[in-house]
Design a protein around this motif. Structure first.
Motif, mmCIF file in Angstrom:
data_model
loop_
_atom_site.group_PDB
_atom_site.id
_atom_site.type_symbol
_atom_site.label_atom_id
_atom_site.label_comp_id
_atom_site.label_asym_id
_atom_site.label_seq_id
_atom_site.Cartn_x
_atom_site.Cartn_y
_atom_site.Cartn_z
ATOM 1 N N LYS A 37 1.314 -1.249 -0.327
ATOM 2 C CA LYS A 37 0.005 0.607 -0.299
ATOM 3 C C LYS A 37 1.253 0.896 -0.179
ATOM 4 O O LYS A 37 0.979 2.724 -0.196
ATOM 5 N N GLU A 38 1.975 0.909 0.644
ATOM 6 C CA GLU A 38 2.777 2.379 0.530
ATOM 7 C C GLU A 38 4.009 2.211 -1.060
ATOM 8 O O GLU A 38 4.699 3.534 -0.675
ATOM 9 N N ARG A 39 3.439 1.479 -1.672
ATOM 10 C CA ARG A 39 4.752 1.423 -1.932
ATOM 11 C C ARG A 39 4.322 1.635 -3.379
ATOM 12 O O ARG A 39 4.073 2.128 -4.927
ATOM 13 N N PHE A 40 2.368 1.600 -3.758
ATOM 14 C CA PHE A 40 2.002 2.168 -5.343
ATOM 15 C C PHE A 40 2.096 3.413 -5.902
ATOM 16 O O PHE A 40 2.011 3.821 -6.843
ATOM 17 N N GLN A 41 2.009 4.313 -4.348
ATOM 18 C CA GLN A 41 2.301 5.912 -4.596
ATOM 19 C C GLN A 41 3.649 6.234 -5.105
ATOM 20 O O GLN A 41 4.043 6.733 -6.116
ATOM 21 N N ASP A 42 4.651 4.382 -5.352
ATOM 22 C CA ASP A 42 6.551 4.736 -6.032
ATOM 23 C C ASP A 42 5.933 3.983 -6.942
ATOM 24 O O ASP A 42 6.754 4.024 -8.576
ATOM 25 N N GLY A 43 4.579 3.675 -7.596
ATOM 26 C CA GLY A 43 4.551 2.375 -9.164
ATOM 27 C C GLY A 43 4.416 1.871 -9.204
ATOM 28 O O GLY A 43 4.563 0.527 -10.477
ATOM 29 N N LEU A 44 4.266 1.014 -8.153
ATOM 30 C CA LEU A 44 4.167 -0.810 -7.735
ATOM 31 C C LEU A 44 3.301 -1.398 -8.560
ATOM 32 O O LEU A 44 2.004 -0.910 -8.174
ATOM 33 N N VAL A 45 3.760 -2.354 -9.238
ATOM 34 C CA VAL A 45 2.495 -3.688 -10.170
ATOM 35 C C VAL A 45 2.359 -4.140 -9.536
ATOM 36 O O VAL A 45 4.251 -5.086 -9.575
ATOM 37 N N PHE A 46 1.934 -5.492 -8.867
ATOM 38 C CA PHE A 46 1.467 -6.563 -8.657
ATOM 39 C C PHE A 46 0.377 -6.877 -9.845
ATOM 40 O O PHE A 46 -0.892 -6.696 -9.675
ATOM 41 N N ILE A 60 8.609 -2.184 -10.025
ATOM 42 C CA ILE A 60 8.673 -0.802 -9.998
ATOM 43 C C ILE A 60 9.696 -0.185 -10.497
ATOM 44 O O ILE A 60 10.764 -0.487 -10.605
ATOM 45 N N PRO A 61 9.428 1.144 -11.045
ATOM 46 C CA PRO A 61 10.298 2.035 -11.247
ATOM 47 C C PRO A 61 11.414 2.270 -10.349
ATOM 48 O O PRO A 61 11.878 1.779 -9.435
ATOM 49 N N ALA A 62 12.748 1.604 -11.364
ATOM 50 C CA ALA A 62 14.442 1.465 -10.516
ATOM 51 C C ALA A 62 14.615 2.486 -9.732
ATOM 52 O O ALA A 62 15.770 1.647 -8.567
ATOM 53 N N GLU A 63 13.893 3.605 -9.662
ATOM 54 C CA GLU A 63 14.111 4.550 -8.668
ATOM 55 C C GLU A 63 14.100 3.946 -7.574
ATOM 56 O O GLU A 63 14.325 5.200 -6.647
ATOM 57 N N LYS A 64 12.896 3.852 -7.931
ATOM 58 C CA LYS A 64 11.964 2.887 -6.513
ATOM 59 C C LYS A 64 11.965 1.652 -5.371
ATOM 60 O O LYS A 64 11.499 1.544 -4.418
ATOM 61 N N ALA A 65 13.070 1.063 -6.610
ATOM 62 C CA ALA A 65 12.924 -0.098 -5.843
ATOM 63 C C ALA A 65 14.382 -0.179 -5.130
ATOM 64 O O ALA A 65 14.642 0.670 -4.339
ATOM 65 N N TRP A 66 12.819 -1.074 -3.596
ATOM 66 C CA TRP A 66 14.485 -1.636 -2.706
ATOM 67 C C TRP A 66 15.073 -2.662 -2.957
ATOM 68 O O TRP A 66 15.521 -3.679 -2.239
ATOM 69 N N CYS A 67 16.397 -2.140 -3.470
ATOM 70 C CA CYS A 67 17.016 -2.914 -3.752
ATOM 71 C C CYS A 67 18.869 -1.665 -4.851
ATOM 72 O O CYS A 67 18.178 -0.802 -4.913
ATOM 73 N N PRO A 68 20.210 -1.842 -4.085
ATOM 74 C CA PRO A 68 21.015 -1.142 -4.158
ATOM 75 C C PRO A 68 21.769 -1.560 -5.685
ATOM 76 O O PRO A 68 22.413 -1.625 -5.793
ATOM 77 N N ILE A 69 20.571 -0.533 -6.639
ATOM 78 C CA ILE A 69 20.951 -0.425 -7.383
ATOM 79 C C ILE A 69 20.990 0.912 -8.267
ATOM 80 O O ILE A 69 19.878 1.651 -8.158
ATOM 81 N N LEU A 70 22.146 0.898 -9.522
ATOM 82 C CA LEU A 70 21.703 2.541 -10.075
ATOM 83 C C LEU A 70 21.053 1.923 -11.446
ATOM 84 O O LEU A 70 21.505 1.435 -12.515
ATOM 85 N N ALA A 71 19.709 2.519 -12.010
ATOM 86 C CA ALA A 71 19.242 2.246 -13.053
ATOM 87 C C ALA A 71 18.038 2.717 -13.498
ATOM 88 O O ALA A 71 17.094 2.664 -13.785
ATOM 89 N N ASP A 72 18.551 4.255 -13.496
ATOM 90 C CA ASP A 72 17.625 5.206 -13.833
ATOM 91 C C ASP A 72 17.058 4.761 -15.559
ATOM 92 O O ASP A 72 17.398 4.642 -15.917
ATOM 93 N N ALA A 101 5.755 -5.295 -21.789
ATOM 94 C CA ALA A 101 4.713 -3.877 -22.795
ATOM 95 C C ALA A 101 4.410 -2.329 -22.108
ATOM 96 O O ALA A 101 4.485 -1.487 -22.080
ATOM 97 N N ASP A 102 4.216 -3.177 -20.309
ATOM 98 C CA ASP A 102 3.972 -1.614 -19.474
ATOM 99 C C ASP A 102 5.181 -0.939 -19.616
ATOM 100 O O ASP A 102 4.857 -0.020 -19.697
ATOM 101 N N ALA A 103 5.913 -1.703 -19.111
ATOM 102 C CA ALA A 103 7.542 -0.374 -19.057
ATOM 103 C C ALA A 103 7.876 0.053 -20.557
ATOM 104 O O ALA A 103 7.819 1.108 -20.384
ATOM 105 N N LYS A 104 7.237 -0.738 -21.488
ATOM 106 C CA LYS A 104 7.377 0.413 -23.171
ATOM 107 C C LYS A 104 6.366 1.421 -22.994
ATOM 108 O O LYS A 104 6.630 2.505 -22.702
ATOM 109 N N LYS A 105 5.481 1.206 -22.487
ATOM 110 C CA LYS A 105 3.968 1.946 -22.585
ATOM 111 C C LYS A 105 4.498 3.074 -21.457
ATOM 112 O O LYS A 105 4.071 4.058 -21.154
#
Length: 252
Positions: A37-46, A60-72, A101-105
């Motif tokens: 519920k807290e992540r939906f505002q960040d673009g989470l899709v399930f 989820i958009p990589a900028e908001k991912a709970w993973c230590p990556i650089l993937a803008d 398809a969703d990511a490309k859109k």
């Protein structure tokens, strides 16, 4: 069967796949749903199959991912799972195609996903993903691979943040970093601390509760990373029996 998207409107009545077999799953389910519920505002899709089974993809958009990556500009797959009787029916391909398809859109440069040199629990299957065109973008000790699927040849190559490359910490003893991104951690993290106390020892728990904390974590898999004397032991959630076995191994 059809696929449905779990969102703010239906999350309280829909199951979230990975916790449906848990005998005492209410705590597990509520902690995960609160996280979602807290992540939906960040673009989470399930996205999941409209059936009682473990067939879903979460991203989820990589900028908001709970993973230590650089993937803008990328979309990051948190979890991708098809199991049991639903294997071999094309559901994984359909879910991945829908994610692409969703990511490309949404104008993304491609997809990223955390995997490993060989198939391991709780991590996406590298063999399947590489068959579908994913490439190795970066690696981190001891077995992590950051895979990516660029949508064009000029897309920048994602990478791990430096904080997570070595999977080492300065704390001695048993230390667990975990988050409610997985529905089971709220049950099993306190459990190993209790078992440790019964054996006259301790486990230090570090619960990751913000995106910033997750993106600066000492290991790529922020859902569950168990360290001993500063070195990563496992990303697999300890059951009581497996933790008892680990305690026996370090005390033998």
């Amino acid at each position: 069967m059809e696929f449905i998207t779990v969102n703010r409107d239906n999350i309280d009545r829909e199951h979230i796949c990975c916790a449906i077999a848990e005998k005492r799953g209410e705590t597990c389910v509520s902690s995960k749903k609160a996280w979602m519920k807290e992540r939906f505002q960040d673009g989470l899709v399930f996205r999941k199959l409209d059936a009682r089974g473990k067939v879903f993809i979460e991203y989820i958009p990589a900028e908001k991912a709970w993973c230590p990556i650089l993937a803008d500009g990328y979309m990051h797959i948190n979890c991708f799972w098809v199991s049991g009787q639903f294997k071999g029916q094309g559901y994984a391909n359909q879910l991945l195609e829908q994610c692409i398809a969703d990511a490309k859109k949404k104008g993304k440069r491609g997809l990223t996903v955390l995997s490993s040199t060989k198939k391991m629990p709780f991590l996406s299957d590298p063999k399947y993903l590489k068959y579908k065109g994913f490439q190795i973008a970066d690696t981190a000790a001891p077995y992590y691979e950051l895979l990516y699927l660029p949508f064009d040849e000029n897309a920048p190559v994602p990478k791990f943040r430096d904080c997570a490359r070595q999977c080492k910490i300065n704390e001695k003893g048993m230390v667990l970093y975990y988050a409610n991104q997985c529905p089971h951690t709220d049950k099993y993290a306190p459990m190993i601390r209790e078992i440790a106390e019964q054996h006259s020892t301790t486990v230090t728990l570090h619960k990751i509760e913000t995106t910033e904390q997750a993106q600066n974590a000492p290991a790529p898999f922020t859902t569950y990373s168990f360290f001993y004397d500063g070195v990563l032991v496992t990303n697999e959630i300890f059951s009581d029996k497996k933790f008892e076995k680990f305690l026996a191994s370090i005390n033998s």
